[in-house]
Design a protein around this motif. Structure first.
Motif, mmCIF file in Angstrom:
data_model
loop_
_atom_site.group_PDB
_atom_site.id
_atom_site.type_symbol
_atom_site.label_atom_id
_atom_site.label_comp_id
_atom_site.label_asym_id
_atom_site.label_seq_id
_atom_site.Cartn_x
_atom_site.Cartn_y
_atom_site.Cartn_z
ATOM 1 N N VAL A 1 3.183 -0.413 -1.089
ATOM 2 C CA VAL A 1 2.150 -0.579 -1.923
ATOM 3 C C VAL A 1 1.337 1.235 -1.919
ATOM 4 O O VAL A 1 0.507 1.235 -3.115
ATOM 5 N N GLY A 2 1.078 1.113 -0.746
ATOM 6 C CA GLY A 2 -0.186 2.547 -0.835
ATOM 7 C C GLY A 2 -1.870 2.000 -0.892
ATOM 8 O O GLY A 2 -2.403 2.988 -0.735
ATOM 9 N N LEU A 3 -1.906 0.784 -0.417
ATOM 10 C CA LEU A 3 -3.156 0.447 -0.635
ATOM 11 C C LEU A 3 -4.031 -0.279 0.894
ATOM 12 O O LEU A 3 -4.393 -1.033 0.894
ATOM 13 N N ALA A 4 -2.951 0.707 1.474
ATOM 14 C CA ALA A 4 -3.556 -0.232 3.605
ATOM 15 C C ALA A 4 -4.887 -0.214 3.738
ATOM 16 O O ALA A 4 -5.124 -1.239 4.171
ATOM 17 N N ASP A 5 -5.842 0.534 2.878
ATOM 18 C CA ASP A 5 -7.462 0.181 3.057
ATOM 19 C C ASP A 5 -8.443 -0.127 1.681
ATOM 20 O O ASP A 5 -9.280 -0.691 2.133
ATOM 21 N N ARG A 6 -7.902 -0.798 1.487
ATOM 22 C CA ARG A 6 -7.986 -1.817 0.577
ATOM 23 C C ARG A 6 -7.983 -2.961 -0.120
ATOM 24 O O ARG A 6 -8.791 -3.591 -1.155
ATOM 25 N N GLY A 7 -7.748 -3.827 0.686
ATOM 26 C CA GLY A 7 -7.110 -4.754 1.022
ATOM 27 C C GLY A 7 -8.703 -5.681 0.864
ATOM 28 O O GLY A 7 -8.729 -6.971 0.293
ATOM 29 N N HIS A 8 -10.109 -5.757 1.038
ATOM 30 C CA HIS A 8 -10.958 -6.283 0.549
ATOM 31 C C HIS A 8 -11.521 -5.470 -0.777
ATOM 32 O O HIS A 8 -12.326 -7.072 -0.820
ATOM 33 N N HIS A 9 -10.981 -4.727 -1.165
ATOM 34 C CA HIS A 9 -11.961 -4.698 -2.369
ATOM 35 C C HIS A 9 -11.244 -5.950 -3.137
ATOM 36 O O HIS A 9 -10.008 -6.110 -3.369
ATOM 37 N N LYS A 10 -12.555 -6.440 -4.065
ATOM 38 C CA LYS A 10 -12.232 -7.278 -5.715
ATOM 39 C C LYS A 10 -11.193 -6.271 -6.361
ATOM 40 O O LYS A 10 -11.541 -5.106 -7.038
ATOM 41 N N PRO A 11 -10.407 -6.892 -7.764
ATOM 42 C CA PRO A 11 -9.766 -6.367 -8.505
ATOM 43 C C PRO A 11 -10.827 -5.196 -8.854
ATOM 44 O O PRO A 11 -10.304 -3.948 -9.530
ATOM 45 N N GLY A 12 -12.147 -5.582 -9.461
ATOM 46 C CA GLY A 12 -12.757 -4.699 -10.136
ATOM 47 C C GLY A 12 -13.406 -3.673 -10.083
ATOM 48 O O GLY A 12 -13.990 -2.583 -10.678
ATOM 49 N N GLN A 13 -13.447 -4.263 -8.390
ATOM 50 C CA GLN A 13 -13.397 -2.523 -8.154
ATOM 51 C C GLN A 13 -12.659 -1.254 -7.150
ATOM 52 O O GLN A 13 -12.305 -0.304 -6.340
ATOM 53 N N LEU A 14 -11.113 -1.497 -7.788
ATOM 54 C CA LEU A 14 -10.082 -0.549 -7.767
ATOM 55 C C LEU A 14 -9.906 0.001 -8.930
ATOM 56 O O LEU A 14 -10.035 -1.191 -10.396
ATOM 57 N N GLY B 1 -4.399 1.635 -11.845
ATOM 58 C CA GLY B 1 -3.108 2.061 -11.095
ATOM 59 C C GLY B 1 -3.405 1.117 -9.820
ATOM 60 O O GLY B 1 -2.025 0.583 -9.634
ATOM 61 N N GLU B 2 -4.486 0.942 -8.890
ATOM 62 C CA GLU B 2 -4.640 0.246 -8.111
ATOM 63 C C GLU B 2 -3.824 -1.216 -8.002
ATOM 64 O O GLU B 2 -3.532 -1.558 -7.403
ATOM 65 N N GLN B 3 -4.446 -1.150 -9.408
ATOM 66 C CA GLN B 3 -4.678 -2.924 -9.553
ATOM 67 C C GLN B 3 -3.446 -3.481 -10.060
ATOM 68 O O GLN B 3 -2.794 -4.234 -8.882
ATOM 69 N N GLN B 4 -3.028 -2.704 -10.346
ATOM 70 C CA GLN B 4 -1.121 -2.901 -10.875
ATOM 71 C C GLN B 4 -0.469 -3.008 -9.174
ATOM 72 O O GLN B 4 0.674 -3.951 -9.354
ATOM 73 N N ARG B 5 -0.558 -1.970 -7.963
ATOM 74 C CA ARG B 5 -0.200 -2.331 -7.336
ATOM 75 C C ARG B 5 -0.438 -3.169 -6.339
ATOM 76 O O ARG B 5 0.559 -3.501 -5.664
ATOM 77 N N VAL B 6 -1.389 -4.031 -6.353
ATOM 78 C CA VAL B 6 -1.752 -5.234 -6.153
ATOM 79 C C VAL B 6 -1.642 -6.018 -6.690
ATOM 80 O O VAL B 6 -0.415 -6.884 -5.500
ATOM 81 N N ALA B 7 -0.665 -5.761 -8.389
ATOM 82 C CA ALA B 7 0.177 -6.866 -8.391
ATOM 83 C C ALA B 7 1.350 -6.659 -7.794
ATOM 84 O O ALA B 7 1.824 -7.874 -7.741
ATOM 85 N N VAL B 8 1.593 -5.425 -7.737
ATOM 86 C CA VAL B 8 3.301 -5.148 -7.194
ATOM 87 C C VAL B 8 3.485 -6.106 -5.765
ATOM 88 O O VAL B 8 4.182 -7.076 -5.660
ATOM 89 N N ALA B 9 2.733 -6.094 -5.177
ATOM 90 C CA ALA B 9 2.617 -5.925 -3.577
ATOM 91 C C ALA B 9 2.527 -7.522 -3.644
ATOM 92 O O ALA B 9 3.309 -8.608 -3.309
ATOM 93 N N ARG B 10 1.708 -8.095 -4.842
ATOM 94 C CA ARG B 10 2.030 -9.660 -5.185
ATOM 95 C C ARG B 10 2.847 -10.189 -5.088
ATOM 96 O O ARG B 10 4.487 -11.623 -4.998
ATOM 97 N N ALA B 11 3.586 -9.942 -6.181
ATOM 98 C CA ALA B 11 5.121 -10.118 -6.581
ATOM 99 C C ALA B 11 5.722 -10.252 -5.639
ATOM 100 O O ALA B 11 7.556 -11.095 -5.603
ATOM 101 N N LEU B 12 5.695 -9.321 -4.843
ATOM 102 C CA LEU B 12 7.157 -8.869 -3.258
ATOM 103 C C LEU B 12 6.777 -9.237 -2.169
ATOM 104 O O LEU B 12 7.809 -9.539 -1.631
ATOM 105 N N VAL B 13 5.417 -10.237 -2.181
ATOM 106 C CA VAL B 13 5.413 -10.961 -1.103
ATOM 107 C C VAL B 13 5.725 -12.095 -0.853
ATOM 108 O O VAL B 13 6.243 -12.630 0.847
ATOM 109 N N GLY B 14 6.805 -12.965 -1.685
ATOM 110 C CA GLY B 14 7.014 -13.832 -0.906
ATOM 111 C C GLY B 14 8.741 -13.585 -0.948
ATOM 112 O O GLY B 14 9.638 -14.442 -1.011
#
Ligand SMILES: Nc1ncnc2c1ncn2[C@@H]1O[C@H](COP(=O)(O)OP(=O)(O)OP(=O)(O)O)[C@@H](O)[C@H]1O
Ligand SMILES: [Mg+2]
Length: 229
Positions: free
Chosen positions: A132-145, A148-161
């Motif tokens: 989802v284009g966030l290779a280097d943002r893994g260590h960020h907390k949601p509040g530091q994103l 749009g980035e938060q929503q990309r994380v949500a997409v990643a979470r929805a798809l990981v399983g």
């Protein structure tokens, strides 16, 4: 071949004081595996209610919701939790990420819930963040994103399983137009690459038109929207 998703006769009402609000009335929908449908409709028409029923997060008063032949309305307890964890990827308007945890940890959760070993869960989550284009943002907390980035994380979470059914409840509703478009494009892309069947609720007719099918929730039912309408 049988349909991937077969919804028949779904009704749902809510009590409001002495009144009964009939929100979904004998609703039907059939989707083949791999189809993507956009659902539009006025505020309060029942779009979220509908998605919650399909995702097993709420119960219908009547009707059947068959996902790959399994009737979601008959699942309960552990079986229902398992169904949701294995089959459904859900993306909300507000990302619903856990604020105390990093992006990577948020994406790992669905796998840890099903007892995937930690190193494997971490690796899979990182793969999804890369995707989802966030290779280097893994260590960020949601509040530091950004939103749009938060929503990309949500997409990643929805798809990981590796779900088979993606449900989005206005996944771009909280974003500016440009970011909204980018997230919607991401959804179109992952829909294809992950071979999903997808139902995406949106208020944006332009984005809805990008989906292969468009339906409107109206008077408790899903009706076809023809282009130019
Ligand atoms: N738990 C509940 N108890 C009572 N009424 C409810 C409940 N959940 C939803 N409703 C009512 O059902 C109707 C449909 O709500 P729903 O959230 O599905 O609408 P929606 O189409 O998603 O709207 P929006 O576009 O604003 O998100 C609304 O009138 C709402 O007030
Ligand atoms: Mg809603």
């Amino acid at each position: 071949m049988s349909k991937f998703l077969k919804i028949q006769g779904i009704s749902k009402s809510f009590r409001s004081g002495n009144e009964k609000l009939h929100i979904l009335v004998d609703l039907a929908l059939d989707l083949e595996r791999g189809q993507m449908v956009a659902v539009t409709g006025a505020s309060g028409s029942g779009k979220s209610t509908f998605l919650h029923l399909v995702g097993g997060m709420d119960r219908a008063d009547a009707g059947r919701i068959l996902v790959e032949g399994v009737d979601v309305t008959r699942l309960a307890g552990k079986e229902l939790a398992e169904f949701r964890n294995r089959k459904i990827g859900f993306i909300f308007q507000f990302h619903h990420l856990l604020p105390e945890f990093s992006a990577l940890e948020n994406v790992m959760f669905p796998l840890l819930l099903r007892r995937t070993p930690f190193p494997q869960a971490r690796q899979k989550a990182q793969e999804l963040l890369d995707e989802v284009g966030l290779a280097d943002r893994g260590h960020h907390k949601p509040g530091q994103l950004s939103g749009g980035e938060q929503q990309r994380v949500a997409v990643a979470r929805a798809l990981v399983g590796r779900p088979s059914l993606l449900l989005g409840d206005e996944p771009t509703g909280n974003l500016d137009e440009h970011t909204s478009e980018a997230i919607f494009q991401l959804l179109l892309e992952v829909h294809r690459t992950h071979r999903l069947t997808s139902i995406i609720v949106t208020h944006n007719p332009r984005l809805a038109a990008l989906c292969e099918l468009e339906k409107r929730l109206q008077e408790g039912k899903l009706v076809n929207v023809t282009s130019g309408n």
